[in-house]
Write a protein that holds these residues in place. Sequence first.
Motif, PDB file in Angstrom:
ATOM      1  N   GLU A  20       0.782  -1.181   0.054  1.00  0.00           N
ATOM      2  CA  GLU A  20       0.051   0.010  -0.166  1.00  0.00           C
ATOM      3  C   GLU A  20       0.844   1.172  -0.072  1.00  0.00           C
ATOM      4  O   GLU A  20       0.477   2.324  -0.785  1.00  0.00           O
ATOM      5  N   GLY A  21       1.835   1.100   0.880  1.00  0.00           N
ATOM      6  CA  GLY A  21       3.082   2.281   0.680  1.00  0.00           C
ATOM      7  C   GLY A  21       3.492   2.609  -0.695  1.00  0.00           C
ATOM      8  O   GLY A  21       3.760   3.638  -0.858  1.00  0.00           O
ATOM      9  N   ALA A  22       3.901   1.360  -1.235  1.00  0.00           N
ATOM     10  CA  ALA A  22       4.535   1.562  -2.671  1.00  0.00           C
ATOM     11  C   ALA A  22       3.473   2.151  -3.640  1.00  0.00           C
ATOM     12  O   ALA A  22       3.743   3.108  -4.498  1.00  0.00           O
ATOM     13  N   LYS A  23       2.043   1.498  -3.570  1.00  0.00           N
ATOM     14  CA  LYS A  23       1.119   2.206  -4.288  1.00  0.00           C
ATOM     15  C   LYS A  23       1.086   3.899  -4.339  1.00  0.00           C
ATOM     16  O   LYS A  23       0.952   4.509  -4.985  1.00  0.00           O
ATOM     17  N   GLU A  24       0.804   4.241  -2.953  1.00  0.00           N
ATOM     18  CA  GLU A  24       0.785   5.564  -2.675  1.00  0.00           C
ATOM     19  C   GLU A  24       2.012   6.675  -3.334  1.00  0.00           C
ATOM     20  O   GLU A  24       1.881   7.539  -3.878  1.00  0.00           O
ATOM     21  N   PHE A  25       3.400   5.822  -3.023  1.00  0.00           N
ATOM     22  CA  PHE A  25       4.266   6.623  -3.492  1.00  0.00           C
ATOM     23  C   PHE A  25       4.406   6.848  -4.877  1.00  0.00           C
ATOM     24  O   PHE A  25       4.829   7.764  -5.346  1.00  0.00           O
ATOM     25  N   PRO A 215       6.986  13.813 -16.664  1.00  0.00           N
ATOM     26  CA  PRO A 215       6.813  15.169 -17.426  1.00  0.00           C
ATOM     27  C   PRO A 215       7.907  16.089 -17.051  1.00  0.00           C
ATOM     28  O   PRO A 215       8.313  17.083 -17.674  1.00  0.00           O
ATOM     29  N   ASN A 216       8.337  15.978 -15.704  1.00  0.00           N
ATOM     30  CA  ASN A 216       9.250  16.911 -15.061  1.00  0.00           C
ATOM     31  C   ASN A 216      10.001  16.192 -14.073  1.00  0.00           C
ATOM     32  O   ASN A 216       9.728  15.755 -12.990  1.00  0.00           O
ATOM     33  N   CYS A 217      11.518  16.368 -14.420  1.00  0.00           N
ATOM     34  CA  CYS A 217      12.270  15.371 -13.605  1.00  0.00           C
ATOM     35  C   CYS A 217      12.519  16.171 -12.172  1.00  0.00           C
ATOM     36  O   CYS A 217      12.302  15.292 -11.234  1.00  0.00           O
ATOM     37  N   ASP A 218      12.472  17.260 -12.196  1.00  0.00           N
ATOM     38  CA  ASP A 218      12.793  17.962 -10.961  1.00  0.00           C
ATOM     39  C   ASP A 218      11.501  17.955 -10.122  1.00  0.00           C
ATOM     40  O   ASP A 218      11.794  17.581  -8.568  1.00  0.00           O
ATOM     41  N   GLN A 219      10.407  17.792 -10.397  1.00  0.00           N
ATOM     42  CA  GLN A 219       9.099  17.876  -9.799  1.00  0.00           C
ATOM     43  C   GLN A 219       9.082  16.364  -9.128  1.00  0.00           C
ATOM     44  O   GLN A 219       8.735  15.945  -7.920  1.00  0.00           O
ATOM     45  N   ALA A 220       9.519  15.428  -9.941  1.00  0.00           N
ATOM     46  CA  ALA A 220       9.380  13.919  -9.679  1.00  0.00           C
ATOM     47  C   ALA A 220      10.430  13.716  -8.311  1.00  0.00           C
ATOM     48  O   ALA A 220      10.139  13.006  -7.254  1.00  0.00           O
ATOM     49  N   VAL A 221      11.718  14.296  -8.571  1.00  0.00           N
ATOM     50  CA  VAL A 221      12.703  14.102  -7.272  1.00  0.00           C
ATOM     51  C   VAL A 221      12.199  14.855  -6.146  1.00  0.00           C
ATOM     52  O   VAL A 221      11.939  14.374  -5.051  1.00  0.00           O
ATOM     53  N   GLU A 222      11.264  16.239  -6.304  1.00  0.00           N
ATOM     54  CA  GLU A 222      10.786  16.604  -4.872  1.00  0.00           C
ATOM     55  C   GLU A 222       9.875  15.892  -4.214  1.00  0.00           C
ATOM     56  O   GLU A 222       9.668  15.582  -3.253  1.00  0.00           O
ATOM     57  N   LYS A 223       9.080  15.011  -5.278  1.00  0.00           N
ATOM     58  CA  LYS A 223       7.924  14.402  -4.695  1.00  0.00           C
ATOM     59  C   LYS A 223       8.510  13.035  -3.937  1.00  0.00           C
ATOM     60  O   LYS A 223       7.987  12.690  -2.970  1.00  0.00           O
ATOM     61  N   THR A 224       9.448  12.591  -4.800  1.00  0.00           N
ATOM     62  CA  THR A 224      10.232  11.414  -4.018  1.00  0.00           C
ATOM     63  C   THR A 224      10.845  11.833  -2.676  1.00  0.00           C
ATOM     64  O   THR A 224      10.606  10.943  -1.698  1.00  0.00           O
ATOM     65  N   GLU A 225      11.727  12.661  -2.710  1.00  0.00           N
ATOM     66  CA  GLU A 225      12.021  13.148  -1.159  1.00  0.00           C
ATOM     67  C   GLU A 225      11.132  13.523  -0.349  1.00  0.00           C
ATOM     68  O   GLU A 225      11.239  13.237   0.931  1.00  0.00           O
ATOM     69  N   ALA A 226      10.047  14.355  -0.639  1.00  0.00           N
ATOM     70  CA  ALA A 226       8.782  14.423   0.150  1.00  0.00           C
ATOM     71  C   ALA A 226       8.104  13.466   1.092  1.00  0.00           C
ATOM     72  O   ALA A 226       7.716  13.380   1.999  1.00  0.00           O
ATOM     73  N   ARG A 227       8.343  12.138   0.069  1.00  0.00           N
ATOM     74  CA  ARG A 227       7.615  11.025   0.586  1.00  0.00           C
ATOM     75  C   ARG A 227       8.457  10.127   1.362  1.00  0.00           C
ATOM     76  O   ARG A 227       8.069   8.902   1.497  1.00  0.00           O
ATOM     77  N   GLY A 228       9.930  10.444   1.399  1.00  0.00           N
ATOM     78  CA  GLY A 228      10.738   9.728   2.215  1.00  0.00           C
ATOM     79  C   GLY A 228      11.832   8.917   1.260  1.00  0.00           C
ATOM     80  O   GLY A 228      12.386   8.003   1.846  1.00  0.00           O
ATOM     81  N   GLY A 229      11.875   8.986  -0.056  1.00  0.00           N
ATOM     82  CA  GLY A 229      12.755   8.523  -0.844  1.00  0.00           C
ATOM     83  C   GLY A 229      13.908   9.341  -0.880  1.00  0.00           C
ATOM     84  O   GLY A 229      14.099  10.404  -0.233  1.00  0.00           O
ATOM     85  N   MET A 230      14.826   8.858  -1.511  1.00  0.00           N
ATOM     86  CA  MET A 230      16.278   9.438  -1.487  1.00  0.00           C
ATOM     87  C   MET A 230      16.677   9.768  -3.030  1.00  0.00           C
ATOM     88  O   MET A 230      16.426   8.889  -3.926  1.00  0.00           O
ATOM     89  N   LEU A 231      17.530  11.052  -3.222  1.00  0.00           N
ATOM     90  CA  LEU A 231      18.250  11.434  -4.496  1.00  0.00           C
ATOM     91  C   LEU A 231      19.771  10.897  -4.398  1.00  0.00           C
ATOM     92  O   LEU A 231      20.263  11.295  -3.299  1.00  0.00           O
ATOM     93  N   HIS A 232      20.085   9.899  -5.336  1.00  0.00           N
ATOM     94  CA  HIS A 232      21.468   9.657  -5.692  1.00  0.00           C
ATOM     95  C   HIS A 232      22.460  10.188  -6.476  1.00  0.00           C
ATOM     96  O   HIS A 232      23.547  10.458  -6.471  1.00  0.00           O
ATOM     97  N   PHE A 233      21.665  10.765  -7.631  1.00  0.00           N
ATOM     98  CA  PHE A 233      22.409  11.222  -8.620  1.00  0.00           C
ATOM     99  C   PHE A 233      21.547  12.335  -9.437  1.00  0.00           C
ATOM    100  O   PHE A 233      20.302  11.882  -9.863  1.00  0.00           O
TER     101      PHE A 233
END
Length: 270
Positions: A20-25, A215-233
């Motif tokens: 369920e967490g993966a689906k939300e993310f 559609p937008n890489c930077d927005q996808a990165v922001e959403k990832t970090e906001a939901r507890g994911g990590m940016l590596h590169f």
Amino acid sequence: MAEFQEGAPCWVDAMFTDVEGAKEFYGDVLGWTFGEASTEYGNYTQAYSDGKAVAAVVPPMPGADAPSQWCLYFASSDAAATAEKIKAAGGDLMMEPMQVGSFGTMVIAKEPSGAVFGVWQPGDHRGFEKMGEAGSYAWAEVFTREPEKADGFLPQVFPYESQQMDPGDDPETAGMDFKVFSLGGTQNAVLGRMKMGDDFPPEIPPYIQVYFAVPNCDQAVEKTEARGGMLHFGPMDSPFGRFAALTDPQGAAFAVIDLETTVGEMPSFE
């Protein structure tokens, strides 16, 4: 829909302890919606973009202690024959050919340098219904510390041609060891292979990096970090698009790429 050529990437899925967490993310980051879980097949749940099947998520099998990771499947007209080629070329079968109802037949294997991948012989389930557009699979690369092993293995299993990238004089690519595998020339490139450098911690095993278009890489990165994911590169501009390498909150590596935002000239291949 078109048939997938032998050796073409045709599907991706991933195991998550917290489905369920993966689906939300991924619903937030990639805009996916999800179908009903298939209880007959271990609660396998397909993901959709614009109503078209693009991936799947599934909980681990009881007793399994596997890390969350994306698995890329390559198309095969005969999964059993491909499994024999994998063994003959020095790979390991982690799952022997297994028929999945009327959907198709799958194999899970590891190439000689250690990256895990799947093979899919289609039945009712053909594979991706959408590719190369926002919300869907775009590209994949084998990351390995022993490129000669992967380079020798892949063309023995699938009908690939390969081209080595000329790193040129660009500081961004100097010293880069990158190869492209194609089904009939670079115009039909289907897979990249990147040598892992010293910037990869030794505990990270070889793996296949799956890229999803956004559609937008930077927005996808922001959403990832906001939901507890990590940016590596990244995010980084390239002739192929603006991309970034990430991990989701459960540790599964993936990448996002905006295919419309391209910068620079395409590299040359030998």
